[in-house]
Design a protein around this motif. Structure first.
Motif, PDB file in Angstrom:
ATOM      1  N   ASN A  72      25.068 -55.558  23.235  1.00  0.00           N
ATOM      2  CA  ASN A  72      23.616 -55.003  23.073  1.00  0.00           C
ATOM      3  C   ASN A  72      22.916 -55.385  21.769  1.00  0.00           C
ATOM      4  O   ASN A  72      21.805 -55.709  21.660  1.00  0.00           O
ATOM      5  CB  ASN A  72      23.763 -53.626  23.346  1.00  0.00           C
ATOM      6  N   SER A  75      21.991 -59.089  21.658  1.00  0.00           N
ATOM      7  CA  SER A  75      20.954 -59.421  22.362  1.00  0.00           C
ATOM      8  C   SER A  75      19.701 -58.646  21.867  1.00  0.00           C
ATOM      9  O   SER A  75      18.584 -59.460  21.842  1.00  0.00           O
ATOM     10  CB  SER A  75      20.993 -58.879  23.943  1.00  0.00           C
ATOM     11  N   ALA A  76      19.532 -57.405  21.231  1.00  0.00           N
ATOM     12  CA  ALA A  76      18.462 -56.848  20.813  1.00  0.00           C
ATOM     13  C   ALA A  76      18.185 -57.829  19.474  1.00  0.00           C
ATOM     14  O   ALA A  76      16.892 -57.826  19.124  1.00  0.00           O
ATOM     15  CB  ALA A  76      18.912 -55.481  20.497  1.00  0.00           C
ATOM     16  N   GLY A  79      15.815 -60.233  20.459  1.00  0.00           N
ATOM     17  CA  GLY A  79      14.458 -59.455  20.676  1.00  0.00           C
ATOM     18  C   GLY A  79      13.786 -59.514  19.294  1.00  0.00           C
ATOM     19  O   GLY A  79      12.532 -59.668  19.239  1.00  0.00           O
ATOM     20  N   LEU A  80      14.469 -58.931  18.344  1.00  0.00           N
ATOM     21  CA  LEU A  80      13.866 -58.603  16.958  1.00  0.00           C
ATOM     22  C   LEU A  80      13.380 -60.035  16.645  1.00  0.00           C
ATOM     23  O   LEU A  80      12.159 -59.843  15.985  1.00  0.00           O
ATOM     24  CB  LEU A  80      15.003 -58.076  16.235  1.00  0.00           C
ATOM     25  N   ALA A  83      10.279 -60.980  17.796  1.00  0.00           N
ATOM     26  CA  ALA A  83       8.983 -60.242  17.232  1.00  0.00           C
ATOM     27  C   ALA A  83       8.697 -60.135  15.679  1.00  0.00           C
ATOM     28  O   ALA A  83       8.310 -59.297  15.065  1.00  0.00           O
ATOM     29  CB  ALA A  83       9.141 -58.648  17.605  1.00  0.00           C
ATOM     30  N   THR A  85      10.773 -60.683  13.004  1.00  0.00           N
ATOM     31  CA  THR A  85      11.557 -60.010  11.901  1.00  0.00           C
ATOM     32  C   THR A  85      12.647 -61.133  11.657  1.00  0.00           C
ATOM     33  O   THR A  85      12.972 -62.262  12.429  1.00  0.00           O
ATOM     34  CB  THR A  85      12.390 -58.625  12.283  1.00  0.00           C
TER      35      THR A  85
ATOM     36  N   ARG B  71       4.946 -57.897  26.280  1.00  0.00           N
ATOM     37  CA  ARG B  71       6.127 -58.881  26.727  1.00  0.00           C
ATOM     38  C   ARG B  71       6.626 -58.450  28.230  1.00  0.00           C
ATOM     39  O   ARG B  71       6.474 -57.469  28.565  1.00  0.00           O
ATOM     40  CB  ARG B  71       7.250 -58.841  25.905  1.00  0.00           C
ATOM     41  N   SER B 132      18.419 -55.143  26.695  1.00  0.00           N
ATOM     42  CA  SER B 132      18.614 -55.398  25.197  1.00  0.00           C
ATOM     43  C   SER B 132      17.602 -55.971  24.313  1.00  0.00           C
ATOM     44  O   SER B 132      17.238 -55.879  23.363  1.00  0.00           O
ATOM     45  CB  SER B 132      20.128 -55.835  24.829  1.00  0.00           C
ATOM     46  N   ASN B 133      17.248 -57.222  25.130  1.00  0.00           N
ATOM     47  CA  ASN B 133      16.449 -58.110  24.484  1.00  0.00           C
ATOM     48  C   ASN B 133      15.072 -57.407  24.249  1.00  0.00           C
ATOM     49  O   ASN B 133      14.500 -57.423  23.025  1.00  0.00           O
ATOM     50  CB  ASN B 133      16.047 -59.201  25.379  1.00  0.00           C
ATOM     51  N   LEU B 135      14.502 -54.247  24.016  1.00  0.00           N
ATOM     52  CA  LEU B 135      14.706 -53.343  23.027  1.00  0.00           C
ATOM     53  C   LEU B 135      14.431 -53.477  21.628  1.00  0.00           C
ATOM     54  O   LEU B 135      13.726 -53.189  20.801  1.00  0.00           O
ATOM     55  CB  LEU B 135      16.078 -52.610  23.321  1.00  0.00           C
ATOM     56  N   GLY B 136      15.111 -54.844  21.423  1.00  0.00           N
ATOM     57  CA  GLY B 136      14.789 -55.605  20.143  1.00  0.00           C
ATOM     58  C   GLY B 136      13.409 -55.895  19.942  1.00  0.00           C
ATOM     59  O   GLY B 136      12.799 -55.709  18.690  1.00  0.00           O
ATOM     60  N   MET B 137      12.612 -56.397  20.928  1.00  0.00           N
ATOM     61  CA  MET B 137      11.223 -56.441  20.736  1.00  0.00           C
ATOM     62  C   MET B 137      10.578 -55.640  20.273  1.00  0.00           C
ATOM     63  O   MET B 137       9.696 -55.425  19.576  1.00  0.00           O
ATOM     64  CB  MET B 137      10.919 -57.204  22.125  1.00  0.00           C
ATOM     65  N   LEU B 139      11.748 -52.596  18.771  1.00  0.00           N
ATOM     66  CA  LEU B 139      12.086 -52.307  17.495  1.00  0.00           C
ATOM     67  C   LEU B 139      11.316 -52.956  16.554  1.00  0.00           C
ATOM     68  O   LEU B 139      11.091 -52.716  15.313  1.00  0.00           O
ATOM     69  CB  LEU B 139      13.636 -52.262  17.359  1.00  0.00           C
ATOM     70  N   GLY B 140      11.326 -54.348  16.793  1.00  0.00           N
ATOM     71  CA  GLY B 140      10.542 -55.572  16.025  1.00  0.00           C
ATOM     72  C   GLY B 140       9.157 -55.104  15.789  1.00  0.00           C
ATOM     73  O   GLY B 140       8.541 -55.087  14.797  1.00  0.00           O
ATOM     74  N   GLY B 141       8.403 -54.839  17.141  1.00  0.00           N
ATOM     75  CA  GLY B 141       6.959 -54.304  17.037  1.00  0.00           C
ATOM     76  C   GLY B 141       6.748 -53.070  16.147  1.00  0.00           C
ATOM     77  O   GLY B 141       5.906 -53.077  15.267  1.00  0.00           O
ATOM     78  N   PHE B 148       2.717 -53.126  21.153  1.00  0.00           N
ATOM     79  CA  PHE B 148       2.791 -53.859  22.429  1.00  0.00           C
ATOM     80  C   PHE B 148       4.039 -53.201  23.186  1.00  0.00           C
ATOM     81  O   PHE B 148       4.739 -52.541  22.703  1.00  0.00           O
ATOM     82  CB  PHE B 148       3.110 -55.176  22.226  1.00  0.00           C
TER      83      PHE B 148
END
Lengths: 324, 285
Positions: A72, A75-76, A79-80, A83, A85, B71, B132-133, B135-137, B139-141, B148
């Motif tokens: 997790n 993969s997160a 995603g970060l 965005a 970071t 997203r 998970s992807n 979630l990361g987005m 948290l980055g936002g 978003f």
């Protein structure tokens, strides 16, 4: 009784805070924050082991605790990165490179996202914690992923420099780092350049190509060999991918090229060097030194390094046998 | 490349139900080009695509990398064939690209690739990563104070992947209120009925137990889906994440696909394809 009485008693967190070990990891991240980079760090329940606790205390808004969910976390992190970071996520190398290999492939490497993966406690540095915690396949698995840079710093200052340098490196990176107790090779103000090997003298008899924890003992072994009149070069192959092929071809002018790694000799640094040498006309004879395709024994780390010849004496012995 | 049938015309204004029919008919057309594809996996979520892209999401096709955009991620990436026509229709990329779907060098394959297709927010294909992807987005936002949403469509078979529940725990812990999971509860996976393979019920209770707010809805009522998703935008950014369980029918819209789970993957020869398109358009007897 509220606490143990004998001062030799210890508990994990307090010990790690007294002996921060990987403090150069957090220091490098703090450097990047101070330079204005959008650094976010993540850990999977190992912030004391990897020292990210000091980063987390300094920048709590930039630290994400993922708990024991390594896949997790990876993969997160991807995603970060989408965005805006600059994510650095850390866990034991054995888990990161094997348990999360597919997340790294699909979400980080294939997507070309600038995620920074920190695999710590590499090789046999976790000693008697056993095979589950040993990372002797991480170079080979990470090296096999297209577009992933693989870096193995020799010590804390080089790690910190590599983290700083990563700010402008466009590709995802796997940092292979040890446990922070390694003898220092470089000065605190050392610089780092991705893809560029560091040559510590050239030698016509033998050139030792090492990475990570094996650079320091290789330099010591070289000193002992030179004292006997041998011409010995040492190359710190801090970037394993992309490999500095010019440095390998230069080493091929020696009679022997000896690779030294805290890793299975199948697929790791020795294999990467072999690939270049095999395509180099008149290349030197190659000797690969490391873990010989086995699951390492259980023992305290220093005992393991001695057993596998991954200390100065062992490297010197292998070098002499190679030259005989 | 020669197209094998003309693209479905979209009149304007059209209802979300029309948009969903467009998703289905275009899916049939593209799979005819490829020679094989995931019909019924798209048919179950066609209304959800329509609701998200034509009513809910804040997007700008001229700026696919707009940092403030919402997203969309697909855990069930094999339904991408139904999303590509939507992205082309909205102008993320030229519609002609659809005509070369899956042909050598095409950016469009069975699974979505963010590095090749404008409008695809994350690549997928290995089931279980997307939450998970997303979630990361989110948290980055949050880090960049961007408000978003990340909508993550998950297959119900995907509930069998362990990483989904890692992400579920993590998102609830981090109060990822801008993360919305949409489970396409169509009841089937490749080998059969989800509940015969590895049962996932009680699904709503599971998500609630993991700290999520749960809503259940008829996933084929496009207006209701849109309305629900729009309502959910008013929640605070640090609210619990939301799981929308969309009750759907695998193969919805083509009668024989609704009763035969084997249509998860298949091919309709041109005359059958045409009959299926007519059925979807309501033109058949």
């Amino acid at each position: 009784m509220s606490a143990p009485l004998n001062p030799k008693s210890w508990q994990y967190r307090a010990l790690n805070e007294l002996n921060p070990g990987l403090d150069h990891l957090s220091a490098g991240l703090i450097d990047l924050v101070e330079q204005g980079h959008p650094v976010v760090a993540g850990s999977a329940d190992l912030q004391y082991s990897n020292g990210l606790v000091s980063f987390a205390r300094r920048h709590p808004d930039r630290f994400i605790q993922f708990g024991i969910s390594e896949q997790n976390m990876v993969s997160a992190a991807a995603g970060l990165a989408t965005a805006g970071t600059m994510p650095f996520v850390a866990t034991f190398a054995s888990f990161l490179a094997l348990l999360c290999c597919e997340q790294i492939r699909m979400d980080v490497a294939y997507t070309k996202l600038p995620v920074r993966l920190i695999g710590h406690h590499t090789g046999i540095s976790l000693g008697f914690y056993g095979t589950s915690h040993h990372a002797t396949e991480d170079i080979s698995t990470m090296r096999a992923l297209a577009g992933l840079t693989v870096v193995s710093p020799a010590d804390g200052p080089q790690l910190r420099a590599a983290i700083r340098a990563s700010a402008t490196w466009p590709e995802p990176i796997y940092f292979r780092i040890s446990r922070g107790r390694d003898p220092q090779v470089y000065a605190e103000d050392v610089e780092f350049e991705f893809g560029r090997a560091i040559t510590h003298g050239e030698g016509s008899d033998i050139t030792i190509i090492a990475c990570g924890t094996q650079v320091h003992p290789s330099l010591a072994a070289a000193e002992a060999l030179r004292a006997d009149g041998l011409s010995v070069g040492v190359i710190d192959m801090a970037t394993i991918k992309p490999l500095d092929a010019d440095a390998v071809r230069a080493a091929a002018r020696s009679r022997i090229v000896l690779t030294v790694e805290e890793h299975n000799i199948l697929g790791g640094l020795g294999s990467a060097v072999a690939e270049v040498l095999a395509e180099t006309p008149g290349g030197a004879r190659l000797v690969r030194h490391g873990i010989r395709d086995e699951y390492s024994l259980i023992a305290p780390p220093t005992h393991l390094y001695a057993h596998y010849g991954l200390d100065a004496a062992g490297i010197e012995r292998i070098a002499r046998e190679s030259l005989a | 490349m020669q197209t094998q049938s003309s693209q479905t015309p979209v009149s304007d204004p059209v209802s979300l139900a029309d948009r969903a029919r467009f998703v289905r008919t275009e899916t049939i057309r593209l799979i005819e080009i490829a020679g094989t594809g995931h019909y019924s996996s798209v048919f179950s979520c066609a209304e959800i695509f329509a609701a998200l892209y034509y009513a809910v999401m804040r997007i700008d096709p001229a700026r696919p990398d707009w940092p403030d955009r919402d997203r969309f991620l697909m855990g069930k990436g094999h339904a991408a064939v139904g999303l590509f026509p939507v992205l082309a229709d909205l102008g993320f990329f030229p519609k002609e690209l659809l005509d070369g779907y899956t042909r050598l060098g095409s950016p469009l394959g069975d699974h979505p690739d963010m590095t090749k297709v404008p409008g695809i927010d994350f690549s997928s294909g290995s089931i279980g990563h997307a939450l998970s992807n997303g979630l990361g987005m989110v948290l980055g936002g949050r880090f960049h104070q961007r408000d978003f949403f990340a909508y993550v469509m998950l297959g119900d078979g995907e509930m069998q992947e362990g990483q989904v529940w890692e992400a579920a725990l993590s998102a609830a812990h981090h109060r990822a209120g801008r993360l919305v999971a949409i489970v396409d509860r169509n009841g089937y996976q490749l080998d059969g009925a989800v509940d015969d393979i590895i049962g996932i019920e009680p699904l709503a209770d599971k998500w609630r137990a993991f700290g999520w707010e749960v809503r259940e809805i008829d996933g084929h009522d496009a207006d209701a889906v849109a309305s629900l998703l729009l309502d959910l935008r008013d929640r605070p950014a640090d609210a619990a994440p939301v799981c929308v369980i969309a009750h759907t029918r695998k193969g919805k819209g083509v009668a024989y696909m609704e009763t035969e789970p084997g249509w998860h993957l298949g091919y309709l020869a041109p005359d059958d394809a045409q009959r299926a398109i007519e059925e979807i358009r309501g033109e058949s007897a």
